[in-house]
Design a protein around this motif. Structure first.
Motif, PDB file in Angstrom:
ATOM      1  N   LEU A 169       0.832  -1.201   0.000  1.00 46.46           N
ATOM      2  CA  LEU A 169       0.000   0.000   0.000  1.00 46.46           C
ATOM      3  C   LEU A 169       0.868   1.254   0.000  1.00 46.46           C
ATOM      4  O   LEU A 169       0.576   2.228  -0.687  1.00 46.46           O
ATOM      5  N   ALA A 170       1.959   1.227   0.779  1.00 43.34           N
ATOM      6  CA  ALA A 170       2.872   2.369   0.841  1.00 43.34           C
ATOM      7  C   ALA A 170       3.522   2.622  -0.516  1.00 43.34           C
ATOM      8  O   ALA A 170       3.615   3.760  -0.990  1.00 43.34           O
ATOM      9  N   PHE A 171       3.982   1.543  -1.152  1.00 44.93           N
ATOM     10  CA  PHE A 171       4.593   1.668  -2.476  1.00 44.93           C
ATOM     11  C   PHE A 171       3.574   2.160  -3.501  1.00 44.93           C
ATOM     12  O   PHE A 171       3.842   3.043  -4.319  1.00 44.93           O
ATOM     13  N   SER A 172       2.381   1.553  -3.446  1.00 42.14           N
ATOM     14  CA  SER A 172       1.358   1.869  -4.437  1.00 42.14           C
ATOM     15  C   SER A 172       0.865   3.304  -4.313  1.00 42.14           C
ATOM     16  O   SER A 172       0.474   3.913  -5.313  1.00 42.14           O
ATOM     17  N   ASP A 173       0.879   3.840  -3.108  1.00 42.73           N
ATOM     18  CA  ASP A 173       0.491   5.236  -2.907  1.00 42.73           C
ATOM     19  C   ASP A 173       1.390   6.159  -3.719  1.00 42.73           C
ATOM     20  O   ASP A 173       0.928   7.102  -4.379  1.00 42.73           O
ATOM     21  N   ILE A 174       2.697   5.873  -3.711  1.00 43.08           N
ATOM     22  CA  ILE A 174       3.662   6.723  -4.428  1.00 43.08           C
ATOM     23  C   ILE A 174       3.601   6.472  -5.930  1.00 43.08           C
ATOM     24  O   ILE A 174       3.426   7.409  -6.729  1.00 43.08           O
ATOM     25  N   PHE A 175       3.736   5.214  -6.337  1.00 41.19           N
ATOM     26  CA  PHE A 175       3.700   4.904  -7.765  1.00 41.19           C
ATOM     27  C   PHE A 175       2.351   5.282  -8.379  1.00 41.19           C
ATOM     28  O   PHE A 175       2.281   5.834  -9.477  1.00 41.19           O
ATOM     29  N   GLY A 176       1.266   4.958  -7.675  1.00 36.67           N
ATOM     30  CA  GLY A 176      -0.060   5.263  -8.195  1.00 36.67           C
ATOM     31  C   GLY A 176      -0.285   6.752  -8.339  1.00 36.67           C
ATOM     32  O   GLY A 176      -0.865   7.219  -9.331  1.00 36.67           O
ATOM     33  N   GLY A 177       0.176   7.527  -7.345  1.00 41.17           N
ATOM     34  CA  GLY A 177       0.043   8.973  -7.412  1.00 41.17           C
ATOM     35  C   GLY A 177       0.849   9.572  -8.552  1.00 41.17           C
ATOM     36  O   GLY A 177       0.376  10.461  -9.276  1.00 41.17           O
ATOM     37  N   ASN A 178       2.072   9.069  -8.739  1.00 40.53           N
ATOM     38  CA  ASN A 178       2.915   9.581  -9.819  1.00 40.53           C
ATOM     39  C   ASN A 178       2.352   9.237 -11.194  1.00 40.53           C
ATOM     40  O   ASN A 178       2.494  10.002 -12.150  1.00 40.53           O
TER      41      ASN A 178
END
Length: 350
Positions: A263-272
């Motif tokens: 979830l932490a990783f996806s927050d950054i990649f998904g936002g970018n």
């Protein structure tokens, strides 16, 4: 509205906005984690759909405002300027969130995250290509590049959702606490007893607070910079960008506390991956081609964000356990590349 306020009041507004964003981020992360379980989305897709878009609500508001007032350079800088620093936020998660444990990319064992990173690269490349097209290519308030970026994002999200069930990949060597471990957080257990409507309402309330406080954070931070003489592209891409990444920092650290590493990783990649989609919004609202307004610094930072993303993609594939200076090797390389990148930016931004 903030131009006439004294510096002390601006600082108080900034600090208050930081506190609200931080608290809202904790609830956003907890409720998103629970909604992922209840709606059976998985952390990677749920983080990309719920958390990543929600933490970028301030960017959506500022982009819309800049487009309506035809300050298109601000809209472009707002979208592209924060991608690199938001990727560097993963270094903070690695160091502060896990400390002496194995590297964050070792715990975030999911090829869905690799696909998300690939989607970030794809939309960034399309964005850079779109900046070279003539500004006269506008039809029905839409340009070919912004439409293609949006279609690519939609297809990418669909493929990531499909990969959750159909991807022929084995999760070998995944830590037991990631595969089978219970996330023993008091807030998590409390939220599990809420009904779904309650969870959704808390999520929406936290999203609203993130939107209002995030805009206040960006506007007050920008005005503080102007008053103390620190304006400029370098400040905007470092200090101000870090301040505007606070929603992602808050939600990411809360996710790691819940052991929701994906979830932490996806927050950054998904936002970018989602941010360049806002170019379509800016084009629709302004009626002008936004991408050709990009400056050299915008393109430079977009490319830097792509390089940092590629490093983490390799980290997610090879999943090195070794730590150096309490961070994974990939995080250390990202930090070094970001510092060198900003030094390079200084050479032509003076």
């Amino acid at each position: 509205m903030l131009h006439s306020l004294p510096l002390l009041i601006l600082i108080l507004i900034f600090v208050a906005a930081v506190a609200v964003v931080w608290l809202a981020g904790i609830y956003l992360s907890s409720t998103t984690d629970e909604m992922d379980d209840r709606f059976k989305l998985g952390q990677a897709l749920g983080g990309m759909l719920f958390l990543a878009i929600t933490t970028n609500l301030p960017e959506i508001a500022i982009t819309a405002s800049a487009a309506l007032s035809h300050n298109l350079e601000i809209a472009v800088g707002n979208i592209l300027g924060g991608i690199a620093i938001q990727t560097v936020v993963l270094v903070l998660f690695d160091v502060v969130g896990l400390w002496r444990k194995d590297a964050l990319s070792y715990y975030a064992a999911s090829l869905q995250l690799v696909l998300e990173g690939g989607l970030v690269i794809a939309v960034l490349l399309l964005t850079i290509m779109g900046t070279q097209l003539p500004s006269s290519l506008v039809f029905l308030r839409i340009t070919p590049a912004t439409l293609l970026i949006t279609i690519t994002w939609i297809v990418g999200v669909w493929l990531i959702g499909k990969a959750r069930k159909d991807l022929p990949w084995q999760e070998k060597g995944v830590p037991e606490e990631v595969l089978h471990g219970e996330r023993s957080d008091r807030k998590k257990k409390k939220i599990q007893h809420w009904n779904t409507v309650h969870i959704v309402l808390v999520f929406l309330a936290a999203a609203l607070f993130t939107l209002v406080a995030g805009v206040a954070l960006e506007e007050s931070g920008n005005e503080i910079a102007n008053q103390i003489g620190m304006s400029g592209v370098v400040f905007g891409s470092t200090i101000l960008a870090l301040a505007t990444a606070l929603p992602e920092i808050s939600t990411g650290l809360a996710s790691i506390k819940l052991k929701a590493y994906n979830l932490a990783f996806s927050d950054i990649f998904g936002g970018n991956a989602f941010l360049p989609v806002l170019f379509l919004l800016a084009t629709l609202l302004s009626g002008e081609a936004v991408l050709p307004k990009a400056q050299k610094a915008d393109l430079y930072l977009a490319a830097l964000g792509g390089v940092l993303t590629i490093i983490y993609i390799y980290g997610l594939i090879f999943r090195p356990k070794r730590q150096i200076l309490h961070m994974g090797i990939d995080s250390l390389l990202v930090l070094i590349c970001y510092v060198l990148g900003i030094l390079g930016l200084v050479t032509f931004a003076r």
